[in-house]
Design a protein around this motif. Structure first.
Motif, PDB file in Angstrom:
ATOM      1  N   PHE A  56      33.419  41.223  46.977  1.00  0.00           N
ATOM      2  CA  PHE A  56      33.371  41.989  45.749  1.00  0.00           C
ATOM      3  C   PHE A  56      32.317  43.088  45.869  1.00  0.00           C
ATOM      4  O   PHE A  56      32.627  44.204  46.182  1.00  0.00           O
ATOM      5  CB  PHE A  56      33.082  41.075  44.561  1.00  0.00           C
ATOM      6  N   SER A  57      31.087  42.765  45.634  1.00  0.00           N
ATOM      7  CA  SER A  57      30.006  43.735  45.766  1.00  0.00           C
ATOM      8  C   SER A  57      28.706  42.944  45.856  1.00  0.00           C
ATOM      9  O   SER A  57      28.673  41.737  45.684  1.00  0.00           O
ATOM     10  CB  SER A  57      29.976  44.671  44.558  1.00  0.00           C
ATOM     11  N   HIS A  58      27.632  43.666  46.147  1.00  0.00           N
ATOM     12  CA  HIS A  58      26.323  43.009  46.158  1.00  0.00           C
ATOM     13  C   HIS A  58      25.920  42.705  44.712  1.00  0.00           C
ATOM     14  O   HIS A  58      26.222  43.454  43.793  1.00  0.00           O
ATOM     15  CB  HIS A  58      25.281  43.908  46.824  1.00  0.00           C
ATOM     16  N   SER A  59      25.245  41.612  44.523  1.00  0.00           N
ATOM     17  CA  SER A  59      24.938  41.178  43.155  1.00  0.00           C
ATOM     18  C   SER A  59      24.016  42.146  42.422  1.00  0.00           C
ATOM     19  O   SER A  59      23.995  42.162  41.209  1.00  0.00           O
ATOM     20  CB  SER A  59      24.319  39.783  43.184  1.00  0.00           C
ATOM     21  N   ASN A  60      23.276  42.960  43.145  1.00  0.00           N
ATOM     22  CA  ASN A  60      22.364  43.893  42.479  1.00  0.00           C
ATOM     23  C   ASN A  60      23.038  45.223  42.145  1.00  0.00           C
ATOM     24  O   ASN A  60      22.409  46.109  41.597  1.00  0.00           O
ATOM     25  CB  ASN A  60      21.111  44.123  43.318  1.00  0.00           C
ATOM     26  N   GLU A  61      24.311  45.363  42.482  1.00  0.00           N
ATOM     27  CA  GLU A  61      25.042  46.585  42.154  1.00  0.00           C
ATOM     28  C   GLU A  61      25.902  46.362  40.924  1.00  0.00           C
ATOM     29  O   GLU A  61      26.428  45.290  40.703  1.00  0.00           O
ATOM     30  CB  GLU A  61      25.957  46.986  43.323  1.00  0.00           C
ATOM     31  N   ARG A  62      26.023  47.394  40.145  1.00  0.00           N
ATOM     32  CA  ARG A  62      26.886  47.307  38.977  1.00  0.00           C
ATOM     33  C   ARG A  62      28.295  47.730  39.387  1.00  0.00           C
ATOM     34  O   ARG A  62      28.484  48.788  39.975  1.00  0.00           O
ATOM     35  CB  ARG A  62      26.373  48.229  37.877  1.00  0.00           C
ATOM     36  N   THR A  63      29.268  46.904  39.078  1.00  0.00           N
ATOM     37  CA  THR A  63      30.650  47.223  39.425  1.00  0.00           C
ATOM     38  C   THR A  63      31.288  48.069  38.342  1.00  0.00           C
ATOM     39  O   THR A  63      30.831  48.086  37.195  1.00  0.00           O
ATOM     40  CB  THR A  63      31.473  45.930  39.617  1.00  0.00           C
ATOM     41  N   TRP A  64      32.334  48.770  38.721  1.00  0.00           N
ATOM     42  CA  TRP A  64      33.025  49.637  37.788  1.00  0.00           C
ATOM     43  C   TRP A  64      33.626  48.821  36.659  1.00  0.00           C
ATOM     44  O   TRP A  64      33.548  49.182  35.496  1.00  0.00           O
ATOM     45  CB  TRP A  64      34.097  50.420  38.537  1.00  0.00           C
ATOM     46  N   LEU A  65      34.259  47.692  37.007  1.00  0.00           N
ATOM     47  CA  LEU A  65      34.787  46.763  36.012  1.00  0.00           C
ATOM     48  C   LEU A  65      34.079  45.429  36.186  1.00  0.00           C
ATOM     49  O   LEU A  65      33.667  45.078  37.293  1.00  0.00           O
ATOM     50  CB  LEU A  65      36.300  46.565  36.196  1.00  0.00           C
ATOM     51  N   PRO A  66      33.947  44.656  35.134  1.00  0.00           N
ATOM     52  CA  PRO A  66      33.299  43.353  35.285  1.00  0.00           C
ATOM     53  C   PRO A  66      34.169  42.421  36.134  1.00  0.00           C
ATOM     54  O   PRO A  66      35.394  42.500  36.127  1.00  0.00           O
ATOM     55  CB  PRO A  66      33.181  42.837  33.852  1.00  0.00           C
ATOM     56  N   ILE A  67      33.506  41.534  36.862  1.00  0.00           N
ATOM     57  CA  ILE A  67      34.204  40.556  37.691  1.00  0.00           C
ATOM     58  C   ILE A  67      34.277  39.250  36.913  1.00  0.00           C
ATOM     59  O   ILE A  67      33.246  38.684  36.552  1.00  0.00           O
ATOM     60  CB  ILE A  67      33.471  40.348  39.031  1.00  0.00           C
ATOM     61  N   PRO A  68      35.484  38.772  36.648  1.00  0.00           N
ATOM     62  CA  PRO A  68      35.611  37.508  35.916  1.00  0.00           C
ATOM     63  C   PRO A  68      34.929  36.370  36.674  1.00  0.00           C
ATOM     64  O   PRO A  68      35.020  36.291  37.904  1.00  0.00           O
ATOM     65  CB  PRO A  68      37.118  37.277  35.831  1.00  0.00           C
ATOM     66  N   THR A  69      34.281  35.495  35.980  1.00  0.00           N
ATOM     67  CA  THR A  69      33.549  34.411  36.638  1.00  0.00           C
ATOM     68  C   THR A  69      34.464  33.475  37.420  1.00  0.00           C
ATOM     69  O   THR A  69      34.054  32.940  38.446  1.00  0.00           O
ATOM     70  CB  THR A  69      32.747  33.584  35.607  1.00  0.00           C
ATOM     71  N   ASP A  70      35.714  33.304  36.971  1.00  0.00           N
ATOM     72  CA  ASP A  70      36.621  32.435  37.721  1.00  0.00           C
ATOM     73  C   ASP A  70      37.078  33.044  39.046  1.00  0.00           C
ATOM     74  O   ASP A  70      37.692  32.366  39.862  1.00  0.00           O
ATOM     75  CB  ASP A  70      37.820  32.014  36.866  1.00  0.00           C
ATOM     76  N   HIS A  71      36.747  34.303  39.310  1.00  0.00           N
ATOM     77  CA  HIS A  71      37.075  34.940  40.581  1.00  0.00           C
ATOM     78  C   HIS A  71      35.997  34.707  41.637  1.00  0.00           C
ATOM     79  O   HIS A  71      36.213  34.997  42.807  1.00  0.00           O
ATOM     80  CB  HIS A  71      37.275  36.446  40.395  1.00  0.00           C
ATOM     81  N   ALA A  72      34.870  34.181  41.244  1.00  0.00           N
ATOM     82  CA  ALA A  72      33.768  33.980  42.195  1.00  0.00           C
ATOM     83  C   ALA A  72      34.177  33.095  43.367  1.00  0.00           C
ATOM     84  O   ALA A  72      33.754  33.323  44.506  1.00  0.00           O
ATOM     85  CB  ALA A  72      32.558  33.392  41.472  1.00  0.00           C
TER      86      ALA A  72
END
Length: 126
Positions: A1-17
Protein backbone atom coordinates in the motif's frame (compact mmCIF):
# COMPACT_ATOMS: atom_id res chain seq x y z
CA UNK A 1 0.00 0.00 0.00
CA UNK A 2 2.22 2.81 1.23
CA UNK A 3 4.52 3.70 4.09
CA UNK A 4 2.59 4.33 7.28
CA UNK A 5 3.96 7.86 7.61
CA UNK A 6 2.62 8.89 4.20
CA UNK A 7 -0.87 10.12 3.62
CA UNK A 8 -2.67 8.18 0.91
CA UNK A 9 -4.94 9.74 -1.65
CA UNK A 10 -7.85 7.60 -0.43
CA UNK A 11 -8.15 6.00 2.99
CA UNK A 12 -7.20 2.33 3.24
CA UNK A 13 -9.93 0.22 4.81
CA UNK A 14 -8.68 -1.57 7.91
CA UNK A 15 -9.89 -4.95 6.63
CA UNK A 16 -7.44 -4.59 3.71
CA UNK A 17 -4.41 -4.62 6.01
CA UNK A 18 -4.22 -8.42 5.87
CA UNK A 19 -3.80 -8.18 2.09
CA UNK A 20 -0.66 -6.04 2.31
CA UNK A 21 2.40 -7.48 0.58
CA UNK A 22 4.52 -7.50 3.73
CA UNK A 23 1.88 -9.66 5.43
CA UNK A 24 1.33 -11.98 2.45
CA UNK A 25 5.08 -12.54 2.01
CA UNK A 26 5.17 -14.21 5.44
CA UNK A 27 2.34 -16.65 4.57
CA UNK A 28 3.24 -19.52 2.24
CA UNK A 29 -0.48 -20.09 1.54
CA UNK A 30 -1.30 -16.47 0.66
CA UNK A 31 -2.55 -15.44 -2.78
CA UNK A 32 0.78 -13.69 -3.40
CA UNK A 33 2.81 -16.81 -2.55
CA UNK A 34 0.53 -19.02 -4.63
CA UNK A 35 0.92 -16.78 -7.68
CA UNK A 36 4.68 -16.53 -7.24
CA UNK A 37 5.00 -20.32 -6.96
CA UNK A 38 2.83 -20.83 -10.04
CA UNK A 39 4.76 -18.29 -12.13
CA UNK A 40 8.08 -19.90 -11.15
CA UNK A 41 6.75 -23.37 -12.04
CA UNK A 42 5.36 -22.12 -15.36
CA UNK A 43 8.70 -20.56 -16.30
CA UNK A 44 10.39 -23.93 -15.70
CA UNK A 45 7.83 -25.84 -17.81
CA UNK A 46 8.59 -25.35 -21.53
CA UNK A 47 5.28 -26.84 -22.70
CA UNK A 48 3.41 -24.11 -20.81
CA UNK A 49 5.55 -21.23 -22.01
CA UNK A 50 6.16 -21.99 -25.68
CA UNK A 51 4.41 -25.27 -26.48
CA UNK A 52 1.60 -25.90 -28.93
CA UNK A 53 -1.95 -25.23 -27.80
CA UNK A 54 -4.95 -27.51 -28.44
CA UNK A 55 -8.42 -27.05 -26.95
CA UNK A 56 -10.28 -30.17 -25.74
CA UNK A 57 -14.06 -30.61 -26.08
CA UNK A 58 -15.61 -30.29 -22.63
CA UNK A 59 -19.04 -29.79 -21.09
CA UNK A 60 -20.22 -26.25 -20.41
CA UNK A 61 -18.27 -24.39 -17.75
CA UNK A 62 -15.16 -26.61 -17.98
CA UNK A 63 -12.20 -25.37 -20.02
CA UNK A 64 -9.46 -27.79 -20.99
CA UNK A 65 -6.49 -27.64 -23.31
CA UNK A 66 -3.21 -29.43 -23.94
CA UNK A 67 0.15 -27.68 -24.10
CA UNK A 68 2.88 -29.75 -25.73
CA UNK A 69 6.55 -29.27 -26.56
CA UNK A 70 9.20 -31.88 -27.34
CA UNK A 71 8.50 -34.79 -24.96
CA UNK A 72 6.36 -32.78 -22.55
CA UNK A 73 2.55 -32.85 -22.79
CA UNK A 74 0.40 -31.16 -20.13
CA UNK A 75 -3.38 -31.17 -19.83
CA UNK A 76 -4.71 -27.98 -18.21
CA UNK A 77 -8.27 -28.11 -16.81
CA UNK A 78 -10.42 -25.40 -15.21
CA UNK A 79 -13.90 -25.25 -13.67
CA UNK A 80 -15.18 -21.75 -14.44
CA UNK A 81 -18.13 -21.86 -12.04
CA UNK A 82 -18.84 -21.63 -8.34
CA UNK A 83 -20.42 -25.10 -8.52
CA UNK A 84 -18.81 -28.50 -8.12
CA UNK A 85 -18.25 -30.32 -11.41
CA UNK A 86 -17.20 -33.76 -12.61
CA UNK A 87 -15.63 -34.38 -16.01
CA UNK A 88 -14.37 -37.62 -17.53
CA UNK A 89 -11.40 -37.70 -19.90
CA UNK A 90 -10.04 -41.15 -20.66
CA UNK A 91 -6.53 -40.01 -21.64
CA UNK A 92 -5.74 -39.33 -17.97
CA UNK A 93 -6.27 -42.89 -16.77
CA UNK A 94 -3.30 -43.77 -14.56
CA UNK A 95 -1.94 -40.20 -14.56
CA UNK A 96 -1.65 -37.88 -11.57
CA UNK A 97 -2.13 -34.19 -10.97
CA UNK A 98 0.89 -31.92 -10.93
CA UNK A 99 1.25 -29.75 -7.81
CA UNK A 100 -2.17 -30.33 -6.27
CA UNK A 101 -1.83 -28.19 -3.15
CA UNK A 102 -4.27 -25.32 -3.64
CA UNK A 103 -6.30 -26.04 -6.73
CA UNK A 104 -9.48 -27.74 -5.42
CA UNK A 105 -9.36 -30.62 -7.89
CA UNK A 106 -9.01 -34.38 -7.56
CA UNK A 107 -8.42 -37.01 -10.21
CA UNK A 108 -9.94 -40.44 -9.72
CA UNK A 109 -9.15 -42.74 -12.63
CA UNK A 110 -10.68 -40.96 -15.61
CA UNK A 111 -12.79 -38.48 -13.64
CA UNK A 112 -11.89 -34.99 -12.55
CA UNK A 113 -13.81 -33.75 -9.52
CA UNK A 114 -13.72 -29.95 -9.32
CA UNK A 115 -14.64 -27.81 -6.36
CA UNK A 116 -15.84 -24.30 -7.17
CA UNK A 117 -13.33 -22.68 -9.53
CA UNK A 118 -11.05 -25.73 -9.24
CA UNK A 119 -8.23 -26.23 -11.70
CA UNK A 120 -5.32 -28.54 -12.31
CA UNK A 121 -2.57 -29.78 -14.55
CA UNK A 122 -1.87 -33.37 -15.59
CA UNK A 123 1.38 -34.59 -17.11
CA UNK A 124 0.37 -36.71 -20.12
CA UNK A 125 3.98 -37.27 -21.20
CA UNK A 126 4.81 -40.86 -22.11
Amino acid sequence: FSHSNERTWLPIPTDHAAMAVDIQEKDEHSVLSTYRDFIAWRKQTPALTTGTFEFIDTPDDVVAFIREMDNQKILCVFNTTENEKTWEYQDVNGKTLIDNKNNNLTLDGQSFHFDAFGYGFVDLSA
